[in-house]
Write a protein that holds these residues in place. Sequence first.
Motif, PDB file in Angstrom:
ATOM      1  N   PHE A 147      41.256  35.229  45.706  1.00 11.75           N
ATOM      2  CA  PHE A 147      41.640  34.836  44.345  1.00 11.75           C
ATOM      3  C   PHE A 147      43.036  34.222  44.326  1.00 11.75           C
ATOM      4  N   THR A 178      43.853  30.656  42.867  1.00 13.81           N
ATOM      5  CA  THR A 178      44.718  30.495  41.680  1.00 13.81           C
ATOM      6  C   THR A 178      45.956  29.656  41.998  1.00 13.81           C
ATOM      7  N   PHE A 230      45.018  37.169  35.204  1.00 13.61           N
ATOM      8  CA  PHE A 230      43.802  37.386  35.993  1.00 13.61           C
ATOM      9  C   PHE A 230      44.123  38.219  37.237  1.00 13.61           C
ATOM     10  N   TRP A 275      36.119  37.056  34.208  1.00 13.38           N
ATOM     11  CA  TRP A 275      35.427  35.806  34.555  1.00 13.38           C
ATOM     12  C   TRP A 275      35.800  34.655  33.640  1.00 13.38           C
ATOM     13  N   PHE A 327      38.975  33.337  34.998  1.00 18.35           N
ATOM     14  CA  PHE A 327      38.689  32.691  36.286  1.00 18.35           C
ATOM     15  C   PHE A 327      38.041  31.320  36.069  1.00 18.35           C
TER      16      PHE A 327
END
Lengths: 270, 552
Positions: free
Chosen positions: B149, B153, B240, B252, B255
Amino acid sequence: MQENGNNTDAGPRLAIRNLTKSFGSYKAVNDISLTIQGGEIFGFLGPNGAGKTTTIKMIAGLLKPDTGSIAINGHSLAEKPQHCKKITGYIPDRPYLYEKLTGLEFLQFMASLYQLLPEQYNKHVPHFMNLFDLTDWQNHLIESYSHGMRQKLIITAAFMLEPPLIIVDEPMVGLDPKSAKIVKELFKNHARQGRTIFLSTHSLEIAEELCDQIAIITTGRIITTGNLATLRKEAKLQDSGLEDIFLELTGAYELHEVIAALRNEHSTSQ
Amino acid sequence: MRSALLKPFWWSIKNRFLPPGKVPFKTIGAALFSLAICLVIYLLSIKVIGYFHRQNELGIILSLKIFQMAWITLFAMLIFSCMVSAVSTLFLSEDNEIIFASPSPPAEIYFMRYITTSVYTSWMMIVFSLPVFAAYGQVFQADMLYWLFLGITVAATSAIATAFGMLLTVILVTLFPARRTKDIILYLSLLFGIFIYIMFRLMRPEDLVNPDKYVQFVDYLSTISKPAGPYVPAAWAANFLSLYLLDRQIDWLLFSLIVISPFSLFFLGEWAMERMFFSGYTKSQESFGGYRSFASHLKYRLSVWQWSFSKEAKTFIRDSAEWSQLFMIGALVVVYLYNFKSLPVNRSIFEEEYVTNLISFLNIGLTGFIITSLSARFVYPSIGTEGGAFYHIRSAPISITRFLLYKFLFYAVPFTILALLLVIASDRLLNIEGPMWWFSVITTLVITWTVVAMALGFGAMHADFKAENRAAALGSMGAILYLFTAMGFQLAIIFCGALPAYRLVRNWLKGMDLLASDIAILIGWSLASLLLAAGVSLFFFRKGVKRLENFG
């Protein structure tokens, strides 16, 4: 490059109609029109600041005209810019080259931009590199090239594409006599094959030697177009060379007085 | 065609960092040095975050609040950096003539400029921020998914910032009927100033130590998963990841926003490019017409330094891309000082004087960091921007040492004023008096003069007189080495100064005299710092002089 000088595109090689470009209140190019056919070397002459480079940049698709149109092989540059650019080679007066690329890498890059076929690339690049004595330097970074070598590299990049139209802004700057002679022969050869060279230059000798047609531009307007004989007639100088004709037509006749004054100044100081 | 347009970029990078037929010692050295710096940042971050984490729930919240601030700061800097370089890369890059004369559609040129601008503007932020974000993962004992992640990101945030910056640049350059396209940066800088101000206000740092908020701790904990700034992509990323670190929950919606935004913005930019680029590019060329005229107010005098200063000042002031960034510096100063004004030190659980003195001490490093960054932007490229005209200096009867010395004096004066403004104003807002005031002012001055001298030295050693644009000069090996070396120097000075500063302030606050050992430590540190400052300044300055003297 799929297209060449023998393609069947309709219309003259280059047709300019009522082209105008202003920078603020200053009119750099003022309502000019030209028609150039295939197989011609066309000279575009004019004093400094006359509008030559502005016109060239508009033909190369680098500047948007205020009004007027440009068509290459019958295709409008405004409507089909990609197609027109693909059939046009451009040699700028101050060639920008990527300093951190080698000469060969630069040519590969240019070839891929114009979608040059590999067989054409393999045929033309070694030929031109050899012609311009650049073979030994082809794997060196461009940052180590002299001004003349850079000029030769950018000329190679344009000629390897074999485009129907090549636009050249001051081609001989920085070239040694041998390379200058080769470039002149390349221009002539290109025209013999039915292709066109649009040549902007200050060198009247080059224009006189190479050009089939000449246009003289001053303060944004084309004041005359034609071959040398036509220009002589227009300037009423039947036995003169292009230099005298140019000076007569661009209004630089007071030059004789300036030269006389300078000579006087020199003699009195002695 | 897309890959063809990117060839010069990749090949230039390859040839620059891995020169053909040579062992890339410089690149290996710089890579190892960068790795070492990243490791130091990582370890320091683990210490700081770990300290917070070990306290109690409040510590965890505080550490996550810092996490959010780091993300938003990163994002704001990325957007600014991208907008500044997008004007140069999209409209003023020297290769535009051959690129745009070729049959490349504007959308593909946009893609190429998008990739190159992303790399030029993002790499430094990412390199510096990744160790910090990795440290969070380590302290919060995150699993593999966090690292995945994090990668997504960081990449998405950088892509959003670039796409947003470029989109705005394309639109602004087309909309504003400015002949001098570079002037557009003025507007961009102003927008950035307002943007960064709003960002910091959104974070409300003063609330972190507000006792009223402690009472609502459970509420606060439950709301931390909600976006702090619902319209800011960096806040989406921060929230997030915070939620995942805290509860191992995946939001989500956030995301999806993070992943979809870069593509949406990219396509919007491509759309704008196809419709507006040619007009904007034409306008940018019109800016070279030079329709301005300048009357000279200076009478000719036989003074090299006066004309050197005058030349530097005029070339700076007449280049709107340069002077308009003063607005950015202005915004930076305002936000910087505003933060000190907003600090609720009186509500701290520690004694106020200790906290303010500690902040004042840390502020030396912060001021130094700002001065270093600005030196990298303005002083480092000042030799390279002499460009082809540098041969005038080489062929003139002036020594390179004198030439560099004038440059140093020219830049040292405004940088000294800025450093003093930052440190004295923040000391004033913190009510700092006594030894810490002198300590912070003198140390800041030493750091400022040294980093300016180092910037000139590195700028001369790595002068690129043919740089494609300023953004490229900033991403050069020399600029990276300068930043790391200057930061290493500051860390050494501040780290070693912690003990003498602490003893000085402690004794002053308690009204006690300094012990002989304290005085010895203070004098020892002062002398060592001055020697180090003079040593590195002279070393790099001389290396720069030598490089320019041997420049062929």
